[in-house]
Design a protein around this motif. Structure first.
Motif, mmCIF file in Angstrom:
data_model
loop_
_atom_site.group_PDB
_atom_site.id
_atom_site.type_symbol
_atom_site.label_atom_id
_atom_site.label_comp_id
_atom_site.label_asym_id
_atom_site.label_seq_id
_atom_site.Cartn_x
_atom_site.Cartn_y
_atom_site.Cartn_z
ATOM 1 N N PRO A 123 29.803 32.261 32.521
ATOM 2 C CA PRO A 123 29.609 32.462 34.210
ATOM 3 C C PRO A 123 30.165 33.605 34.870
ATOM 4 C CG PRO A 123 30.379 30.189 33.546
ATOM 5 C CD PRO A 123 30.638 31.040 32.287
ATOM 6 N N VAL A 124 29.333 34.241 35.701
ATOM 7 C CA VAL A 124 29.929 35.253 36.399
ATOM 8 C C VAL A 124 30.943 34.988 37.235
ATOM 9 C CG1 VAL A 124 29.306 37.367 37.878
ATOM 10 C CG2 VAL A 124 27.634 36.706 36.119
ATOM 11 N N THR A 125 32.112 35.727 37.059
ATOM 12 C CA THR A 125 33.185 35.296 38.105
ATOM 13 C C THR A 125 33.030 36.166 39.093
ATOM 14 O OG1 THR A 125 34.665 37.140 37.044
ATOM 15 C CG2 THR A 125 34.834 34.858 36.129
ATOM 16 N N THR A 126 34.164 35.783 40.070
ATOM 17 C CA THR A 126 33.992 36.731 41.382
ATOM 18 C C THR A 126 34.479 37.966 41.143
ATOM 19 O OG1 THR A 126 36.420 36.064 41.689
ATOM 20 C CG2 THR A 126 35.019 34.731 42.806
ATOM 21 N N SER A 127 34.957 38.454 39.973
ATOM 22 C CA SER A 127 35.211 39.656 39.706
ATOM 23 C C SER A 127 34.121 40.442 39.231
ATOM 24 C CB SER A 127 36.332 40.023 38.613
ATOM 25 O OG SER A 127 35.845 39.335 37.319
ATOM 26 N N GLY A 128 33.178 39.733 38.883
ATOM 27 C CA GLY A 128 31.699 40.467 38.365
ATOM 28 C C GLY A 128 31.481 40.454 36.826
ATOM 29 N N PHE A 129 32.786 40.004 36.237
ATOM 30 C CA PHE A 129 32.730 39.999 34.856
ATOM 31 C C PHE A 129 32.564 38.500 34.372
ATOM 32 C CE2 PHE A 129 35.679 43.757 35.729
ATOM 33 C CZ PHE A 129 34.660 44.645 35.489
ATOM 34 N N LYS A 130 31.969 38.513 33.073
ATOM 35 C CA LYS A 130 31.693 36.979 32.419
ATOM 36 C C LYS A 130 32.936 36.588 31.880
ATOM 37 C CE LYS A 130 26.918 38.286 31.592
ATOM 38 N NZ LYS A 130 26.036 38.642 30.496
ATOM 39 N N THR A 131 34.133 37.423 31.344
ATOM 40 C CA THR A 131 35.230 36.988 30.907
ATOM 41 C C THR A 131 36.135 36.368 32.152
ATOM 42 O OG1 THR A 131 35.435 38.945 29.434
ATOM 43 C CG2 THR A 131 37.372 37.519 29.583
ATOM 44 N N GLN A 132 36.577 35.224 31.847
ATOM 45 C CA GLN A 132 37.132 34.360 32.985
ATOM 46 C C GLN A 132 38.559 34.500 32.505
ATOM 47 O OE1 GLN A 132 35.983 30.402 33.149
ATOM 48 N NE2 GLN A 132 33.842 30.857 32.752
ATOM 49 N N PHE A 133 39.484 34.831 33.606
ATOM 50 C CA PHE A 133 41.137 34.857 33.760
ATOM 51 C C PHE A 133 41.692 33.875 34.326
ATOM 52 C CE2 PHE A 133 39.134 39.122 32.874
ATOM 53 C CZ PHE A 133 39.815 39.658 32.028
ATOM 54 N N ALA A 134 42.829 33.229 33.639
ATOM 55 C CA ALA A 134 43.627 32.532 34.271
ATOM 56 C C ALA A 134 44.575 33.453 35.242
ATOM 57 C CB ALA A 134 44.478 31.639 33.459
ATOM 58 N N ASP A 135 44.611 33.129 36.570
ATOM 59 C CA ASP A 135 45.794 33.723 37.344
ATOM 60 C C ASP A 135 47.193 33.769 36.858
ATOM 61 O OD1 ASP A 135 43.470 34.551 38.782
ATOM 62 O OD2 ASP A 135 43.797 33.152 40.549
ATOM 63 N N CYS A 136 47.891 34.919 37.100
ATOM 64 C CA CYS A 136 49.245 34.939 36.839
ATOM 65 C C CYS A 136 49.819 36.231 37.652
ATOM 66 C CB CYS A 136 49.654 34.938 35.366
ATOM 67 S SG CYS A 136 48.975 36.380 34.616
ATOM 68 N N ASN A 137 51.130 36.277 37.568
ATOM 69 C CA ASN A 137 51.830 37.119 38.261
ATOM 70 C C ASN A 137 53.096 37.712 37.588
ATOM 71 O OD1 ASN A 137 52.974 39.319 40.043
ATOM 72 N ND2 ASN A 137 52.904 37.747 41.847
ATOM 73 N N GLU A 138 53.194 38.642 36.752
ATOM 74 C CA GLU A 138 54.277 38.755 35.937
ATOM 75 C C GLU A 138 54.218 40.372 35.791
ATOM 76 O OE1 GLU A 138 53.980 36.466 32.697
ATOM 77 O OE2 GLU A 138 52.222 37.197 32.027
ATOM 78 N N THR A 139 55.559 41.312 35.360
ATOM 79 C CA THR A 139 55.492 42.386 35.112
ATOM 80 C C THR A 139 55.560 42.656 33.653
ATOM 81 O OG1 THR A 139 56.902 43.026 37.153
ATOM 82 C CG2 THR A 139 56.907 44.641 35.543
ATOM 83 N N VAL A 140 54.453 43.396 33.193
ATOM 84 C CA VAL A 140 54.286 43.900 31.631
ATOM 85 C C VAL A 140 54.606 45.556 31.504
ATOM 86 C CG1 VAL A 140 52.990 41.847 31.392
ATOM 87 C CG2 VAL A 140 51.845 43.978 31.910
ATOM 88 N N THR A 141 54.887 45.752 30.133
ATOM 89 C CA THR A 141 54.841 46.980 29.715
ATOM 90 C C THR A 141 54.348 47.018 28.400
ATOM 91 O OG1 THR A 141 56.243 48.992 29.236
ATOM 92 C CG2 THR A 141 57.060 46.942 28.536
ATOM 93 N N ALA A 142 53.961 48.316 27.719
ATOM 94 C CA ALA A 142 53.071 48.220 26.386
ATOM 95 C C ALA A 142 54.268 48.130 25.290
ATOM 96 C CB ALA A 142 52.649 49.438 26.395
#
Length: 525
Positions: free
Chosen positions: A445-464
């Motif tokens: 299903p198309v998400t609100t972002s316009g992409f078919k890939t669905q993301f579970a919301d989160c909020n965290e700082t990341v680095t490579a």
């Protein structure tokens, strides 16, 4: 009386002219004879002078026609002059020679200079060392696969290449997996080569063995710059060298350096300024009398780097940062300045044909060995190296239901797989060991972002974990998915969503919403 006197007088006057005539004639004859003798002697002398003049002219012409002889050494000329002038005996000539040589070395009549050990000049260069300022880098497998053409174009003069190390736990001598490739490609692109070895030797015998190993390993390459001894981490309890004293470590280092010199290479000793200054960790004042010092000292004023660091000891080469950025190298790199250069490039000591070296594509990753059969969850690209960068090429695509043998898994998110006898690399999250798993549908299903890939919301700082591409879309196959930025280890982004099915993360970076493979990231605590 008067007449008699008069007669006598007249008689004498008559006879006087006749006597004078005789005398005059005699005098004239004598004068003529003398003149004749003088003329004869003058004529003879003139002829002799003419002959001599002719001989001199002939000699001068002969000397002009002959090639100019090479100049004799000053000592030899002085001895020859002494022989011609005084004709001393053989013993006297030998004594004179010794005195002349002593005068040349010390300076006749000069004040006695500072004591200098001739070992200060330890150099095995066959092409001639000069006092120019040259700029270089030092690299190992930890810089990954280097594009040496770009490095050369950036103006780098030389490269100190790690060729090997002694395993800190087992004591085994091992080659750097990219050493041959780095030496080969640096040479090909006109960069002069030096080398270094990371030592954990615990005695002189091991140090000599290390030097001999290095000598054999580099023999087929034109090593122009020095060969270095690098020893670090000896103050850690886990080090093989932990129990060694400063004197013992220093003598071990000198054994290595001396053996390198005997092998025909110029030795250099590497250590940090904090270890060198004041003989804190090494017998620096002793080592620097015989060998070049390669000093690491960061965060110093480099505005006039040609003047060298503000350091009282000897410093032939200065590693002034480990955070250099050089075209052709994806990782940060050590940068060096050498206060010497060379008039040419050395010839390899072993000129036999050598095998062409290839880069170690796993140099920046550690793979845990596994042996399992995998398939694609949907379809996944198999690449020639574990990277999604421009230097990585997609060779084949693995489809769901088609199997490959996985031989390694890296914590960086890559898997090593073997398909039809060839080794490739795939993103681990795109693979599964469940060979009966149905193909995951790409139509979502198309998400609100316009992409078919669905993301579970989160909020965290990341680095490579190392370095990762941030894309405009969560896809590596979509032609419209472009690399908008690159996130390196230490740089941070905010992860706002994660997809566990396909292994993608949504991140906010520099005001943009971008996407990257989740397994390339780690959470910043």
């Amino acid at each position: 009386m008067k007449s008699n006197y008069g007669d006598h007088g007249r008689h004498r006057r008559k006879r006087y002219p006749g006597g004078m005539t005789v005398k005059i004639v005699i005098a004239a004859v004598v004068i003529c004879i003398c003149a004749a003798i003088f003329l004869v002697r003058s004529f003879v002398k003139r002829n002799a002078d003419n002959e001599a003049s002719k001989q001199v002219s002939v000699l001068e012409l002969e000397e002009i026609e002959e090639p100019i002889p090479e100049e004799e050494p000053v000592v030899a000329a002085s001895i020859e002059a002494s022989v011609n002038e005084e004709q001393p005996g053989e013993a006297a000539v030998e004594a004179s020679s010794e005195e002349e040589e002593l005068d040349i070395q010390m300076g006749a009549g000069a004040e006695t200079g500072e004591d200098i050990d001739v070992a200060d000049l330890v150099s095995a260069s066959n092409v001639g060392e000069n006092s120019s300022i040259t700029y270089g880098i030092d690299v190992s497998r930890f810089q990954g696969t280097i594009d040496w053409a770009q490095v050369a174009a950036s103006g780098i003069d030389f490269a100190m290449i790690r060729v090997g190390y002694r395993d800190s736990s087992t004591g085994e001598l091992k080659a750097d997996s990219n050493a041959r490739f780095n030496m080969q490609e640096a040479e090909k692109n006109g960069i002069k080569i030096g080398a270094y070895f990371f030592s954990t030797a615990v005695n002189k015998d091991e140090a000599v063995a290390e030097a001999n190993w290095v000598k054999d390993y580099i023999a087929q390459y034109p090593i122009t710059y020095p060969v270095g001894y690098n020893c670090e981490g000896f103050d850690k309890e886990s080090s093989r060298q932990y129990s060694l004293t400063k004197d013992e470590r220093s003598s071990i280092a000198e054994a290595f350096l001396d053996q390198i010199y005997k092998a025909g290479y110029t030795p250099i000793f590497y250590a940090s300024m904090g270890e060198l200054a004041g003989d804190v960790q090494w017998n620096t004042s002793q080592i620097e009398k015989s060998y070049k010092i390669w000093m690491a000292w960061y965060n110093q004023n480099t505005s006039n780097i040609a003047n060298g660091p503000a350091y009282d000891g000897q410093c032939a080469m200065w590693q002034y940062t480990n955070q250099g950025t050089v075209a052709g190298i994806s990782k940060k790199v050590d940068v060096d300045v050498a206060y010497f250069g060379y008039n040419g490039t050395e010839t390899a000591k072993d000129t036999s044909e050598r095998v062409t070296a290839t880069a170690d594509v796993e140099a920046l990753m550690s793979f845990d060995t596994v042996d399992e059969t995998v398939t694609a969850k949907n379809s996944t690209n198999l690449r020639d190296k574990p990277s999604q960068g421009d230097d990585s090429k997609v060779v084949v695509t693995l489809q769901n239901g088609q199997t490959a043998q996985r031989t390694g898994i890296s914590s960086s998110g890559w898997s090593r797989v073997v398909l039809e006898g060839s080794t490739y690399y795939a993103v681990s999250s795109f693979l599964t060991t469940d060979l009966t798993a149905p193909k995951q549908e790409t139509e979502q299903p198309v998400t609100t972002s316009g992409f078919k890939t669905q993301f579970a919301d989160c909020n965290e700082t990341v680095t490579a974990k190392d370095i990762v591409n941030l894309r405009s879309k969560p896809s590596v196959t979509d032609e419209d998915s472009t690399v908008a930025a690159t996130l390196s280890s230490g740089d941070t982004a905010t992860r706002t969503g994660i997809n566990t099915d396909y292994g993608w993360s949504r991140v906010e970076y520099n005001g943009q919403t971008l996407y990257c493979v989740s397994s390339y990231l780690r959470v910043v605590e």
